[in-house]
Design a protein around this motif. Structure first.
Motif, PDB file in Angstrom:
ATOM      1  N   GLN A 174      15.807  40.005  34.762  1.00 50.77           N
ATOM      2  CA  GLN A 174      15.737  39.083  35.898  1.00 50.77           C
ATOM      3  C   GLN A 174      17.129  38.676  36.363  1.00 50.77           C
ATOM      4  OE1 GLN A 174      13.280  38.029  37.655  1.00 50.77           O
ATOM      5  NE2 GLN A 174      11.438  38.530  36.495  1.00 50.77           N
ATOM      6  N   ALA A 175      18.019  38.420  35.395  1.00 46.94           N
ATOM      7  CA  ALA A 175      19.364  37.990  35.760  1.00 46.94           C
ATOM      8  C   ALA A 175      20.058  39.069  36.586  1.00 46.94           C
ATOM      9  CB  ALA A 175      20.171  37.667  34.504  1.00 46.94           C
ATOM     10  N   ALA A 230      18.515  41.578  38.283  1.00 39.38           N
ATOM     11  CA  ALA A 230      17.786  41.835  39.524  1.00 39.38           C
ATOM     12  C   ALA A 230      18.058  40.749  40.566  1.00 39.38           C
ATOM     13  CB  ALA A 230      16.290  41.944  39.245  1.00 39.38           C
ATOM     14  N   LEU A 231      18.250  39.521  40.102  1.00 43.24           N
ATOM     15  CA  LEU A 231      18.432  38.441  41.064  1.00 43.24           C
ATOM     16  C   LEU A 231      19.872  38.315  41.547  1.00 43.24           C
ATOM     17  CD1 LEU A 231      16.059  35.643  39.792  1.00 43.24           C
ATOM     18  CD2 LEU A 231      15.851  37.017  41.834  1.00 43.24           C
ATOM     19  N   THR A 232      20.806  38.897  40.799  1.00 47.43           N
ATOM     20  CA  THR A 232      22.182  38.806  41.271  1.00 47.43           C
ATOM     21  C   THR A 232      22.618  40.082  41.985  1.00 47.43           C
ATOM     22  OG1 THR A 232      22.823  39.389  39.017  1.00 47.43           O
ATOM     23  CG2 THR A 232      23.021  37.093  39.627  1.00 47.43           C
ATOM     24  N   ARG A 233      21.802  41.132  41.887  1.00 46.60           N
ATOM     25  CA  ARG A 233      22.130  42.401  42.534  1.00 46.60           C
ATOM     26  C   ARG A 233      20.995  42.830  43.462  1.00 46.60           C
ATOM     27  NH1 ARG A 233      25.534  46.039  39.685  1.00 46.60           N
ATOM     28  NH2 ARG A 233      24.790  47.527  41.213  1.00 46.60           N
ATOM     29  N   PRO A 234      21.097  42.496  44.747  1.00 46.48           N
ATOM     30  CA  PRO A 234      20.017  42.823  45.687  1.00 46.48           C
ATOM     31  C   PRO A 234      19.651  44.308  45.689  1.00 46.48           C
ATOM     32  CG  PRO A 234      21.632  41.393  46.713  1.00 46.48           C
ATOM     33  CD  PRO A 234      22.196  41.767  45.373  1.00 46.48           C
ATOM     34  N   PHE A 276      17.438  44.921  42.764  1.00 48.25           N
ATOM     35  CA  PHE A 276      16.160  44.239  43.002  1.00 48.25           C
ATOM     36  C   PHE A 276      15.261  45.078  43.899  1.00 48.25           C
ATOM     37  CE2 PHE A 276      13.497  41.309  45.438  1.00 48.25           C
ATOM     38  CZ  PHE A 276      12.870  40.630  44.406  1.00 48.25           C
ATOM     39  N   ALA A 277      15.884  45.672  44.932  1.00 46.50           N
ATOM     40  CA  ALA A 277      15.113  46.457  45.897  1.00 46.50           C
ATOM     41  C   ALA A 277      14.365  47.593  45.210  1.00 46.50           C
ATOM     42  CB  ALA A 277      16.038  47.019  46.965  1.00 46.50           C
TER      43      ALA A 277
END
Lengths: 355, 357
Positions: free
Chosen positions: B190-191, B193-197, B200-201
């Protein structure tokens, strides 16, 4: 099954003392419990002070102590009243709500892993929030979250057949309903646009960023409504933790007590979720820490509340000050912290848990 | 396969779990159930090949399958069937792997709520994928087997190491270690994915699990791991039956509980890892299928394993077909459907059971 520290023959715990006011009013307390709760309160105040003063934007200590005599000025007032004050108080309120909710759940299910996550409340709330991205414009996110949580708990209640009477069935039904809710959340995650999905993911982790006084008011109202009832239920709950038959024999209406306790816990957890999203692990870990600090069999209300507030505020203070190039939601940190603590706890005890 | 007399009061008396006091499944009824399960699976395979944006009749599917085997296909129907081949094969592999791994985990931990992901396999595979996406420029169109598989297996080894005390690992310690490691890895995922768009995509699609957009090469990549895991798993039936009586009882029956547990856990890990690597972390099949099957077969693990290996793929394929039907002309991710389908079935199975957990 629950986190009882059994009294071995050679280790005794000092019994409770009785405090009397006149002939009518009396209550029992234990020295250790009072001391621990005092220490927790002091720790919470310290975390508050550090939260308000840390970093470039923080108040100076002089400004902080000046608050006692005069209202804040200029930038200090902005930081206090708009940035960090509401955020800290929301964390305190939500932490209390999660801690007490967890304590109620664990006591009635007699399961150290009982928590709002177990009856599908958290995943239901997440699904509710996710639904607002699929069908925007009908409900505000917090309302949808509470509604989703309530629907999930209602479905679990129906699925178990006989209300919340059987902890085992409760957990299985919770897993099933959670799976459906999570499926809906995934559906939203994979169909909405990039930006929306990001925002949703942030919310679903639980975040305390940019809270306002309205959040503080929401959680405070919930606490004022529910905490007295939870406190009034304590005596019956302590007896229920001895086992259903024993409690029945001592005159407790077990099923009713259990249902009421779970309803109270659901309201508390839903309120907390509505102000900061489904923050992980606080409800699970707070009662367990409280148990160990107090050395009792049922943690009650006050200690889990204080521990919950401390865990959440401390975690939020950490994510505010950590620099990873972007703001992290507090839920990521509580999840990491909580899982490590849980591991340490459960390995140390090697108790039987139900997962 | 005539079951031994485990129904006598000496072996399963008042102290034994309630499930063991039920008579074991007779060979005749078991065979009938297996035949029914195979019929269901056959139906699922045909449906999976026939249904979608372009509908085919069962006859067309059969004809195309023949040309597929003989390698002379050229009609439009042949191309359609060929394009649905990978997802059908992967559905069979992943469905069987998850369901059988679920049976083993529930048997080993003597916990009806154990999910194959409980050893941290899914989290390990996902963490490896995310690491690959974030730091090594890995694409997300395919669940890259050579990234996900080592991640999953490494995680299981770490979990096992954590859970092993001086006197081996207990089921409870295993479950706890798996849960804790999963949670830590999930925080890490999560850390990132949420700091690297950009991560995350990709990750948000991979994380749900789907049978679409796969190639036959991916199926061939995981097949050896899957087969080794499956053969090892199907051999654990008697062991799991003995373990159900408790470890001391199992030892007195001449079994080595520690060895049995290690083999079982490794088989489950291999199966789970190959499924996750092939189609992403599809949830719920591993938890729900053993329950559903158990409500027909009773507690004998030998039948449970065989039938789950048949029913798991059927459930997964039907879920995949449903995903193609509800969201035409697009499709809904398989992982979403499995949960929607599996949950009500699980709750029904639970309500039929007299005692759980």
């Amino acid at each position: 099954m629950s986190g009882v520290r059994t009294l071995t023959g050679n280790r005794t715990v000092p019994g409770p003392r009785t405090f009397r006011l006149g002939k009518r009013l009396s209550f029992q307390y234990r020295r250790r419990s009072v001391l621990i709760c005092l220490l927790l309160t002091i720790a919470l105040i310290l975390v508050g002070a550090f939260t308000l003063t840390a970093g470039e934007l923080g108040l100076t200590w002089r400004e902080l102590f000046g608050l006692a005599v005069s209202p804040p000025q200029g930038s200090a007032s902005f930081v206090l009243e708009r940035l960090r004050g509401p955020r800290f108080l929301t964390a305190v309120g939500a932490g209390i709500a999660f801690g007490v909710a967890g304590s109620l759940f664990q006591t009635v299910t007699r399961n150290p892993l009982g928590s709002p996550e177990v009856v599908g409340l958290t995943s239901g709330a997440a699904a509710g929030a996710a639904a607002t991205t699929l069908w925007p414009g009908y409900l505000p996110v917090p309302v949808a979250a509470i509604l989703g949580g309530a629907i999930a708990v209602g479905l679990v209640w129906l699925s178990t057949g006989r209300g919340f009477a059987r902890p085992g069935k409760l957990i299985v039904a919770g897993i099933g309903i959670s799976a459906v809710a999570t499926a809906l959340t995934s559906l939203a995650m994979t169909t909405v646009g990039e930006q929306q999905a990001q925002t949703l993911a942030f919310y679903l982790n639980g975040s305390l960023a940019s809270r306002s006084w309205s959040h503080v008011a929401t959680i405070a109202a919930a606490l004022v409504l529910v905490l007295p009832a939870a406190a009034a239920l304590q005596r019956q709950l302590n007896l229920v933790s001895l086992g259903d038959d024993m409690a029945e024999a001592l005159g407790v209406r077990v099923v009713r007590t259990r249902t009421v306790a779970i309803l109270l816990a659901v309201v508390l957890a839903a309120a907390a979720v509505s102000v900061c999203g489904p923050v992980a692990f606080v409800a699970l870990v707070a009662p367990q820490i409280a148990l160990r600090l107090l050395g009792v069999s049922a943690p009650g209300v006050v200690a889990p509340a204080l521990v919950g507030a401390l865990v959440l505020t401390l975690s939020d203070f950490t994510v505010q000050q950590i620099d990873v190039g972007a703001a992290l939601p507090v839920g990521i940190f509580t999840a990491a912290l909580g899982s490590l603590y849980l591991g340490y706890l459960l390995f140390g005890e090697a108790r039987k848990g139900v997962l | 396969m005539v079951p031994a007399q485990a129904g006598n009061p000496g072996a399963a008396g008042a102290g034994a779990p309630a499930a063991l006091r039920r008579p074991l499944l007779g060979a005749g009824r078991g065979t009938a159930l297996l035949a029914a399960g195979l019929g269901l699976l056959f139906l699922a395979v045909i449906t999976s090949l026939a249904v979608g944006a372009h509908q085919l009749s069962p006859a067309e599917v059969a004809a195309s399958l023949w040309t597929e085997i003989t390698g002379t296909g050229s009609t439009y129907a042949d191309d359609v069937v060929a394009s649905r081949m990978p997802r059908t094969v992967l559905g069979i592999v992943a469905g069987a792997a998850l369901a059988v791994a679920g049976v083993i985990m529930q048997g080993l931990t003597r916990n009806p709520l154990a999910d194959p992901g409980i050893l941290g396999v899914n989290a390990g595979a996902a963490a490896a994928m995310v690491t690959g996406m974030a730091f090594f420029g890995l694409g997300a169109t395919s669940a890259n087997v050579w990234v996900a598989l080592p991640g999953a297996l490494l995680t299981v080894l770490v979990v096992y190491g954590l859970a092993s005390g001086r006197r081996g690992s207990t089921p409870v310690r295993l479950v706890l270690a798996g849960t804790v490691i999963s949670a830590v890895l999930l925080s890490y995922i999560q850390a990132i994915a949420l700091t690297r768009p950009d991560v995350f995509a990709m990750y948000r699609f991979w994380a749900v699990g789907s049978l679409s957009g796969r190639t036959m090469e991916q199926a061939y990549d995981v097949l050896p791991f899957f087969l080794v895991g499956l053969i090892a798993a199907l051999a654990t039936g008697r062991t799991l039956n003995a373990l159900a009586l408790g470890e001391e009882a199992a030892a007195s029956l001449g079994l080595r509980p520690q060895t049995a547990k290690v083999t079982g856990a490794l088989a489950a890990a291999l199966l789970c890892a190959s499924a996750t690597a092939a189609v992403g972390p599809i949830g719920f099949v591993g938890l729900a299928v053993p329950h559903i099957v158990r409500s027909f077969t009773g507690p004998d693990h030998r039948w449970l394993l065989v039938l789950s290996a048949v029913v798991g793929p059927a459930l997964l394929l039907f879920a995949d077909v449903a995903g193609r039907l509800v969201a035409q002309p697009g499709e809904m991710l398989t992982g979403v459907i499995t949960a929607l389908l599996g949950a009500p079935l699980l709750i029904l199975a639970v309500r039929r059971m007299r005692a759980v957990a």
